[in-house]
Structures are given as C-alpha cells and as structure tokens.
Design an enzyme around this catalytic site. Structure first.
Site, mmCIF file in Angstrom:
data_model
loop_
_atom_site.group_PDB
_atom_site.id
_atom_site.type_symbol
_atom_site.label_atom_id
_atom_site.label_comp_id
_atom_site.label_asym_id
_atom_site.label_seq_id
_atom_site.Cartn_x
_atom_site.Cartn_y
_atom_site.Cartn_z
ATOM 1 N N SER A 22 0.817 -1.214 0.000
ATOM 2 C CA SER A 22 0.000 0.000 0.000
ATOM 3 C C SER A 22 0.853 1.268 0.000
ATOM 4 O O SER A 22 1.830 1.384 0.739
ATOM 5 C CB SER A 22 -0.916 0.007 1.226
ATOM 6 O OG SER A 22 -1.554 1.264 1.319
ATOM 7 N N SER A 24 -0.547 4.125 0.781
ATOM 8 C CA SER A 24 -1.219 5.066 1.686
ATOM 9 C C SER A 24 -0.334 5.556 2.836
ATOM 10 O O SER A 24 -0.385 6.745 3.172
ATOM 11 C CB SER A 24 -2.502 4.456 2.228
ATOM 12 O OG SER A 24 -3.392 4.237 1.161
ATOM 13 N N LYS A 73 -13.404 -4.189 2.786
ATOM 14 C CA LYS A 73 -14.249 -3.006 2.552
ATOM 15 C C LYS A 73 -15.738 -3.248 2.791
ATOM 16 O O LYS A 73 -16.450 -2.347 3.202
ATOM 17 C CB LYS A 73 -14.050 -2.494 1.118
ATOM 18 C CG LYS A 73 -12.707 -1.830 0.894
ATOM 19 C CD LYS A 73 -12.624 -1.243 -0.509
ATOM 20 C CE LYS A 73 -11.235 -0.691 -0.768
ATOM 21 N NZ LYS A 73 -11.148 0.018 -2.050
ATOM 22 N N GLY A 133 -16.995 -5.757 -15.095
ATOM 23 C CA GLY A 133 -16.715 -6.286 -13.764
ATOM 24 C C GLY A 133 -17.878 -6.080 -12.814
ATOM 25 O O GLY A 133 -18.782 -5.273 -13.079
ATOM 26 N N GLY A 135 -17.049 -6.487 -9.146
ATOM 27 C CA GLY A 135 -16.303 -6.800 -7.924
ATOM 28 C C GLY A 135 -16.216 -5.602 -7.006
ATOM 29 O O GLY A 135 -17.089 -4.720 -7.023
ATOM 30 N N THR A 159 -19.723 -13.272 -14.699
ATOM 31 C CA THR A 159 -20.882 -13.839 -13.988
ATOM 32 C C THR A 159 -21.990 -12.779 -14.028
ATOM 33 O O THR A 159 -21.958 -11.787 -13.294
ATOM 34 C CB THR A 159 -20.512 -14.159 -12.521
ATOM 35 O OG1 THR A 159 -19.279 -14.890 -12.526
ATOM 36 C CG2 THR A 159 -21.583 -14.943 -11.814
#
Ligand code: ATR
Length: 280
Positions: A22, A24, A73, A133, A135, A159
């Site tokens: 990361s 961040s 998340k 997508g 996701g 999907t």
C-alpha cells in the site's frame, strides 16, 4: 516539517490483507507532516477472521482514522456506528473516522474515480459508459459515473448475476442501467464513450484478455482501475485513445480521506508532490 512523537501524537492506520504494497502510509504521512499535524499512519495486516476485533481496537486505542482496503471493505460495515449516504448505496467502506468513540464509515473511492475523470479528460464527453466487472471497485465507479451525469451505464461481467445485483442496487438512483454478458460485449462496444475495466484482469501478465482489444476505437476513453499499465492501457496508447490508469483514482480517494479526517483539502503543490512520491 518532521513530527516528534509525544503524548499527543494521534494514530491513523490502514487495515488490509495484504497491505505491505500500500502507498497510503507514504502518502498520508507526507500530508500530516506537510500540514504540521502531530500524527502517524501505520499499515496493519489484518486477517479476515480478525476484522471485528480490529474495528473494536480502533475504539480501544483511540485511533482517529482508518483506511480499509481489500478484502475488508464490505465486511467492516456491520461493525461501524454510522454510515455516509454513499456507503449505503455502494456497500463498501474505505475510510473510517473516529469521533469520540463512534465510528463513521465513508467511501472515497467513488470520489477518486470522479475527480480523476474531471481533472484529466480534455472535456467531459461521456454519455454512455461501459463498466466491465462486478467486484470490489465496480460499485464505487458506478456511483462516480452517476455523479458525472452520464446518460447510460452498461455493466458487463463474466458472472452476469453479479452485474444484475449491482443494477438492482443502483436503479433507484439512475434509470438507464443495462446488463450484458461479457461474451456479448462486441454488441455494444462501438456505442460507448468510455470503457472501464474494474476487474483484476491485467494485473498479472498471464495473457488473459477481457475482449478483443483491437475493437477499441481511437475516439473512446479507456479507464483501467489497475494502477500499472495493463495490456488494455497499452492498446489504448497504441490506438491514440485518451486513457487513464487507476493512479489518480488512488490519489484522490486518499486526498478525500485526509479531508474527512482533518477538514483540510490538500493544495495543488501537495498533490503534485504526492504524485511524485507514489510513482516510485
Ligand atoms: P474483487 O474485486 O471483489 O476483490 P476479483 O477476484 O478481483 O474480486 O474479481 C473482480 C472482478 O474481476 C469480477 O467481476 C470478476 O468476474 P466474476 O464476477 O465473473 O468472477 C472479474 N474477473 C476476474 N478474473 C476474470 C477473468 N479471467 N475474466 C473475466 N472476468 C474476470
């Protein structure tokens, strides 16, 4: 300015798994120092089975702010005290603010996408958007597209049922959302102004393509949520398309998180510096 750690130093952190990659910590530490805030920002690798305890630790240690990244998340939502309106639609949290022991969940990924488009495209000519997508980041991007006032959003995914689920969650906010199976992508490819990859395809150089990238045309904008230059982005360059990687989305989601925590929106000079810092 360098911070001296003392009794008043405030703690900020990021929870993810993995988290070592990361950017961040470098990014947010720079901003705390730049604005003379006595705070540190630490990465914590949290296993999924420990996320409930880790959220409670925010209260126990009086951690002032936390970024949440993959795979937490969605799962953190049920452990927070209150959620922003965006989170109620997007159903994902990437920023937590601790106000007197109460934990508030926000999503700034949508803003990262929105600001990246606003600041980088020559003109905002997006009427129809194709999102590939269903996701983690797809919902934030769709929320950003709605805020950008696009007319029509087409979601396609390997999907299909997952794309249908997203459509159902957003249909109250935006009437013009359609879903097509990924294998039928060529049917709509020519009619879209922007093609957005929100999948993990392209992250590894394993030769997997989402569709035949030769079918992209030069007047289309290509956005790939992946930070590095993927095969899709390379094809966009070759074709002379306007294109964006996930680089600026990452920057502006972090800028917004910093603002939520400190009420300071970093100036352009700071943003320029962050761009240099995280490019290395
Ligand atoms: P997440 O973003 O939730 O962490 P992910 O594994 O990165 O999960 O997958 C995100 C998206 O990439 C999904 O839309 C996934 O399609 P499915 O819903 O059909 O699984 C898509 N994806 C991953 N690999 C893919 C591939 N080889 N071809 C097409 N889509 C793919």
């Amino acid at each position: 300015m360098n911070i001296t750690i003392n009794g008043n130093t405030e703690i900020y952190c990021i929870y993810g798994h993995p988290v070592k990659h990361s950017k961040s910590p470098i990014f947010q530490t720079f901003l705390f120092q730049k604005y003379g805030i006595n705070a540190i920002y630490i990465p914590f690798e949290i296993k999924p089975e420990n996320i409930k305890d880790a959220i409670n630790a925010i209260r126990i240690f009086n951690i002032k702010g936390t970024n949440i990244t993959v795979p937490h998340k969605e799962s953190v939502i049920s452990y927070l005290d209150d959620l922003s309106d965006e989170v109620k639609t997007i159903k994902a949290v990437n920023t937590i603010k601790n106000i007197d022991g109460k934990l508030y969940g926000y999503n700034t990924d949508w803003y990262g996408f929105y600001e990246s488009i606003k600041r980088n495209l020559k003109e905002n000519k997006i009427k129809t958007a194709l999102v590939i997508g269903a996701g983690g980041s797809t919902r934030a991007i769709i929320f950003g597209l709605i805020r950008l006032n696009v007319d029509h959003i087409i979601i396609t995914n390997r999907t299909v049922s997952k794309a249908e689920e997203i459509k159902n969650d957003f249909i109250n906010l935006h009437k013009e959302i359609s879903v097509i199976p990924l294998e039928e992508i060529n049917k709509c490819l020519l009619d879209v102004d922007i093609i957005i990859n929100t999948t993990s395809v392209g992250l590894k150089d394993d030769g997997v393509d989402l569709f035949d990238y030769d079918n992209i045309s030069s007047n289309q904008i290509i956005f790939d949520v992946i930070y590095k230059e993927t095969k899709l982005i390379k094809k966009a360059q070759e074709k002379g398309c306007e294109y964006l990687t996930g680089h600026d989305m990452l920057i502006y989601q972090g800028i917004k998180a910093f603002e939520i925590w400190t009420d300071i929106y970093p100036n352009e000079e700071s943003i320029f510096h962050i761009r240099k810092l995280i490019s290395h």
